[in-house]
Design an enzyme around this catalytic site. Sequence first.
Site, PDB file in Angstrom:
ATOM      1  N   HIS A 104       1.793   9.261   5.030  1.00 26.82           N
ATOM      2  CA  HIS A 104       0.494   9.125   4.374  1.00 26.82           C
ATOM      3  C   HIS A 104      -0.604   8.841   5.392  1.00 26.82           C
ATOM      4  CE1 HIS A 104       0.240   4.671   4.677  1.00 26.82           C
ATOM      5  NE2 HIS A 104       1.550   4.691   4.477  1.00 26.82           N
ATOM      6  N   CYS A 159       6.742   2.918   5.731  1.00 28.61           N
ATOM      7  CA  CYS A 159       6.252   4.284   5.637  1.00 28.61           C
ATOM      8  C   CYS A 159       5.737   4.761   6.994  1.00 28.61           C
ATOM      9  CB  CYS A 159       5.145   4.385   4.588  1.00 28.61           C
ATOM     10  SG  CYS A 159       5.752   4.314   2.885  1.00 28.61           S
TER      11      CYS A 159
END
Length: 683
Positions: free
Chosen positions: A511, A530
């Site tokens: 992301h 992440c």
Amino acid sequence: MAPRRRTGRNAGAAATLAVLLAAQPGLARAEGLAAAPEAIRAPAPAAAAVTTIPDAPAPAAPAAPDPAPKAATAAVSPDAVPAPPAPQPDPVAPASAPLPAPADAPPAPAEAAAPALPAPAPGDPVAEVVAARLADPAFSLIRRLPGKQREAIQAFYALGAFKPVWLAENGWSDAAKAVIARLQTAEEDGLDSLAYPIPLLDPPHATAADRAEADLKLSAAAALYARDARGGRLEPSRLSRFITPKLDLPAADAVLTRLTPAGRAAGTLLQSYNPGQPGYLALKAKLASLRAQQPNRAVPMVRLPKGPALKTGMRDPRVPLIRARFGLGGASDATAYDEGVATAVASFQRERGLKASGVLDPATVAALAGASPGRQEADLLANMERWRWLPADLGRTHVFVNIPEYKVRVIRDGRVLDEARVIVGKPDSPTPIFSGEMTYAVVNPSWTVPPSILKSQFLPGLARDPNYAARLGYQVVKRGNGIAIRQPPGERNALGFIKFMFPNDHAVYLHDTPNRSLFSRSERALSHGCVRVDDPFRFAQVVLGPHWPQERLQKLIGKGERTVMLPEKLPVHLAYFTLEADQTGTLRSLPDLYGVNARVKVALGLSTEALPAEAHQKPKAPPKPPAASPHRPARDLAQQQQAAPRPAPRRPVATATEPADTAVAQPAPDYFGETGAIRRGWW
């Protein structure tokens, strides 16, 4: 479309075995999946302002097909006990009359008799021994070969009436010789050739039992090599809960079906189970160059199990390994430590500066095992092993993240289409190691607060102040009987303007991030698991295809959540390599961020160094300090508490859970729009 991965099973062998042993009880195992709760039930805060917001439309995913029932395995369990005969009625006591069946009841089906294994080839004594050895659970094929693979070998031989598959009139067949040559050079691929012992075969003196056992043991060695070449030596998930690759381990019957008819090409086929990616081949070439510089490297080694010292006239199951080490054959009893073996051992002792007694003592056993590999060689072997965790085919186009390098690359046909810096997980919240498939991207994503932060921060805050979440820029979303906290899309959103989804058990993804200054750092292990991408819209243009250029994607910013499907599933590999070799053979070392390289070396027996505690494991709690007393100042007690080690926070596998470390800390500015005391979470 991502290429399908071969399962390595031989359908014919499995189907035949299913028919042969369909009546055997206890062979089918039911498999089930536990569903995780989707919402957290919580006591509703007093007069909390709840806004019902429809969830963003998720991309349609095809329903997973029901798993097909697995065929029964090949061999009868060694624990199987023959059923006792049905009790006969007492001749004196009258038998109870059965209840009359209804007139319209269908006739009872006749019981099917359990089929027997096919008989070995008639008039072939070797085939008879092969069948007998495979049916005997006490007969050992090879260490580390799982029981299911023994059953697969039995299924393979049953298809051919148990005839030997590696033997010719004068000894080994051409295929057997090629396989033996590959097993003897397993060191070239970083494997241990001693793990695949070559059975001794002396054709002029070999009995039917000798020939049968040699054939079976060569089959077992080839099957084990193929599994090890695909990563079967270690179980990665036992090294750490965040290492979860899906290994593609070939079944023994599939390996033998492929090798036995291949003739002289069998060795090349067996070697092809090793990785073929350029990164692996570069490390393999560097390993060969390093070993070529070491004296006495060509001398074969043998690691013997523990046992007593051996003298002439003794018998021991380790003796065949010693005979193979010195090339001794032709003995009627391979386990006999005779004059020939003692003479070879004495000659070896003399060469190594040991007392030439001919006795196999502990010093000789250690010398036969050879020196332990150096640090650089051990690092090479550990990195080569991790290449086996990846699929044999990475995909024509794929995304490759090397976590210690802080880089992501999009590769097509071996050519790098895009490369970007990334931020990966911190050592106490590591980025997991696995492969998945990217299916869609979300522009203007919202961020749902993980359960750990929801329970530890927002629920208590809402209980105190119904507007707590709203003041921080979050929304309270009602979901069934529970609530969720969501950060709406925007420039301060923790996920930035776009995220790339490849569904997985770790709930991680790639992301954007609003805090771009962090990409200028050389060490970028800063996230909660992440992977944050430096130039996400350039990356998006590559993975989404020509219909979604950067300009079109950026025009969507500020217009609500928008899901964009990829034209086809894109393989994503989150890998972990601390050594990289370029085309010139120059090695580049990368930091062992999470201690994975150290764990692999210890697991392979290449190192004995102490390992750091894993992120998700709590160390033993320190002893509680004594209570403050008038004789001990409170300031000294506080200093003792500060010096005591803190338990490492736990990071879950499937869903976030409350971390063990409940210390309150200020949030990173790229995750929260407002500053406030937020306990550490993971996302």
